[in-house]
Enzyme design. Structure first.
Site, PDB file in Angstrom:
ATOM      1  N   ASN A  77       0.831  -1.206   0.000  1.00 11.01           N
ATOM      2  CA  ASN A  77       0.000   0.000   0.000  1.00 11.01           C
ATOM      3  C   ASN A  77       0.863   1.252   0.000  1.00 11.01           C
ATOM      4  OD1 ASN A  77      -0.520   1.881   2.583  1.00 11.01           O
ATOM      5  ND2 ASN A  77       0.237  -0.118   3.278  1.00 11.01           N
ATOM      6  N   ASN A 136       4.387   5.714  15.697  1.00  7.88           N
ATOM      7  CA  ASN A 136       4.580   5.131  14.370  1.00  7.88           C
ATOM      8  C   ASN A 136       5.968   5.467  13.845  1.00  7.88           C
ATOM      9  OD1 ASN A 136       4.574   4.348  11.701  1.00  7.88           O
ATOM     10  ND2 ASN A 136       2.498   5.030  11.295  1.00  7.88           N
ATOM     11  N   CYS A 139       6.335   3.490   9.156  1.00  4.82           N
ATOM     12  CA  CYS A 139       5.821   3.734   7.810  1.00  4.82           C
ATOM     13  C   CYS A 139       6.979   3.968   6.838  1.00  4.82           C
ATOM     14  CB  CYS A 139       4.881   4.934   7.818  1.00  4.82           C
ATOM     15  SG  CYS A 139       4.110   5.239   6.217  1.00  4.82           S
ATOM     16  N   ASN A 204       6.009  -3.201  11.343  1.00 10.69           N
ATOM     17  CA  ASN A 204       5.308  -2.358  10.412  1.00 10.69           C
ATOM     18  C   ASN A 204       5.588  -2.909   9.005  1.00 10.69           C
ATOM     19  OD1 ASN A 204       4.106  -0.018   9.090  1.00 10.69           O
ATOM     20  ND2 ASN A 204       4.484   1.088  10.987  1.00 10.69           N
ATOM     21  N   THR A 205       5.130  -2.241   7.985  1.00 12.62           N
ATOM     22  CA  THR A 205       5.232  -2.792   6.639  1.00 12.62           C
ATOM     23  C   THR A 205       6.654  -2.759   6.082  1.00 12.62           C
ATOM     24  OG1 THR A 205       4.544  -0.638   5.794  1.00 12.62           O
ATOM     25  CG2 THR A 205       2.842  -2.323   6.033  1.00 12.62           C
ATOM     26  N   CYS A 350       2.663 -38.732  -7.634  1.00 14.28           N
ATOM     27  CA  CYS A 350       2.794 -37.544  -8.490  1.00 14.28           C
ATOM     28  C   CYS A 350       4.237 -37.300  -8.898  1.00 14.28           C
ATOM     29  CB  CYS A 350       2.224 -36.319  -7.782  1.00 14.28           C
ATOM     30  SG  CYS A 350       3.151 -35.808  -6.320  1.00 14.28           S
ATOM     31  N   CYS A 382      19.874 -39.913   1.830  1.00 12.45           N
ATOM     32  CA  CYS A 382      19.017 -38.890   2.450  1.00 12.45           C
ATOM     33  C   CYS A 382      19.775 -38.092   3.508  1.00 12.45           C
ATOM     34  CB  CYS A 382      17.795 -39.557   3.087  1.00 12.45           C
ATOM     35  SG  CYS A 382      16.665 -38.408   3.891  1.00 12.45           S
ATOM     36  N   CYS A 388      11.255 -32.739   0.542  1.00 10.40           N
ATOM     37  CA  CYS A 388      10.194 -33.597   0.008  1.00 10.40           C
ATOM     38  C   CYS A 388       8.893 -33.434   0.790  1.00 10.40           C
ATOM     39  CB  CYS A 388      10.640 -35.054   0.009  1.00 10.40           C
ATOM     40  SG  CYS A 388      11.208 -35.668   1.621  1.00 10.40           S
TER      41      CYS A 388
END
Length: 437
Positions: A77, A136, A139, A204-205, A350, A382, A388
């Protein structure tokens, strides 16, 4: 029934689910509806100082990342803090708190990094009856270019300075919201604690561009042919957020500092994981924007049911329970050996496990046995990576089975040792600690 009442930094709410500061908390109409739906608290969309309101763009504000089923995984955003008049927000906050005295109402604030600006707005917020403030400092767009938001959150000295101002000029609990756009999240958290913060909230973002229109060659969202970086949120950021929460929770310098967990929380399980890693409550944004306010009802019911099933009487039984199990790579037990096992009855043949293993350099899963399509683990090859397990479309078909002490590891030809050993003592480590004789 489990008791999910919550007290965070002295702020009480009927449950640990708060709406984060964002578009859904920008006005009384929304906040009232959120409380009716069951949210325990709300962090009001970030307030700015008095004067001309902030100007937002009038075009697209969101970019998105989707899964194959069109499920929203990440949202970018470019919207700024509230563009509504400060006094209007304050008046509405006061009325909402009067109408819902049992719910947490916290004011998010972002003003210039000047003492007088903070000194001026704090008493105005306090007069609303708000339960606390959230600074804040996260931001990453628009406001950061003006010396606010993450521009403050990326400088620990600024964080400590502003927190000290706020603790000096208000009685309200101070929650410091941290930016993830930094190398070491512990440093801003330590600075906030040094300044006297009552809690931190994160994340925050994340600074991001989610896509480019390959016809116009402009970043999305596109405003008249141009785009800008924005803040990334949603389920995709959850792993990053949980790591940062855990880093603060287990740091000796910030241990015990209340943490409000934010980042991709969509289900009760997400919330429980954040709290297990040390979060005292959680804040939600993208899920509410995507699915609506009533999603909190599923979160509440799911958390209560799980706690009842596991015998957890209150939130204190789960908060921080996983933190001691988070460690540095160098302390992981190198003598722990596990091998993949494929349930042949559940296998749908599969071949995805074979392809992933074959092309990831291990070649530890067959594709044909005696001329028949058959997928089976070759234990001698392995390494126990569990790729897997993660690519298999059938849940529970492939599992990781630890080898017991004394059992021969066919790959190394060495029996599994019962003794814990890590990289700090490994003979290949040039910095290995040698036991004193």
């Amino acid at each position: 029934m489990a008791d999910i009442r919550n007290t965070f930094a002295g702020i009480k709410s009927p449950n640990p689910f708060w709406l984060a500061s964002a578009p859904p908390t920008d006005k009384a109409y929304n906040v009232e509806r959120a409380f009716k739906a069951g949210w325990g608290g709300v962090v009001w969309k970030t307030l700015g100082e008095e004067g001309p309101p902030v100007v937002n763009v009038n075009g697209p504000r969101y970019g998105a990342i989707w899964g194959a089923d069109r499920r929203l995984l990440g949202l970018n955003n470019i919207e700024l803090i509230t563009d509504r008049d400060l006094q209007t927000n304050l008046r509405e906050m006061k009325q909402v708190k009067m109408n819902w005295p049992d719910r947490a109402l916290v004011a998010s604030i972002m003003v210039p990094c000047e003492e007088e600006s903070w000194k001026a707005i704090l008493p105005l917020v306090e007069e609303t009856g708000a339960d606390g403030i959230e600074l804040n400092f996260g931001c990453p767009h628009g406001m950061s270019e003006r010396g606010m938001g993450s521009a403050v959150g990326q400088v620990p000295e600024y964080i400590e300075m502003v927190v000290r101002w706020c603790k000096q000029y208000t009685r309200m609990p101070v929650i410091t919201k941290l930016t993830p756009n930094i190398t070491d999240i512990r440093k801003p958290a330590r600075a906030a604690k040094a300044g006297g913060t009552d809690a931190v909230s994160l994340i925050n973002t994340i600074n991001s561009i989610t896509g480019v229109d390959l016809d116009s060659f402009a970043p999305q969202p596109t405003i008249d042919g141009k785009g800008s970086h924005g803040g990334y949120c949603g389920p995709a950021v959850k792993p990053i957020a949980m790591n940062m929460v855990a880093e603060i929770a287990r740091d000796p310098e910030t241990h015990g500092l209340p943490i409000s967990g934010i980042g991709g929380i969509t289900t009760w399980r997400d919330a429980a994981e954040f709290m297990a890693l040390g979060a005292g409550n959680v804040q939600v944004c993208t899920a509410a924007m995507t699915y609506g306010f009533k999603i909190v009802q599923e979160m509440i019911a799911g958390l209560e049911n799980w706690m009842d099933e596991k015998g957890h009487a209150s939130l204190s039984d789960i908060i921080g329970r996983a933190t001691p199990n988070v460690t540095d790579w160098q302390y992981l037990n190198l003598n722990y050996v596990a091998k993949a096992h494929i349930d042949q009855d559940a296998c749908i043949k599969c071949g995805r496990c074979h392809i992933a293993c074959e092309d990831t350099s291990h070649q530890a899963i067959t594709s044909m046995v005696d001329g028949v399509r058959h997928f089976e683990v070759i234990e001698a090859e392995c390494v126990g990576c569990n790729l897997c397990v993660n690519v298999c479309p059938v849940e529970g078909c492939i599992t990781m089975e630890p080898l017991a002490a004394g059992v021969l590891d066919q790959r190394t030809g060495i029996p599994v040792s019962p003794v814990y050993a890590n990289w700090t003592t490994h003979p290949n480590n040039p910095m290995a600690k040698v036991a004193a004789e």
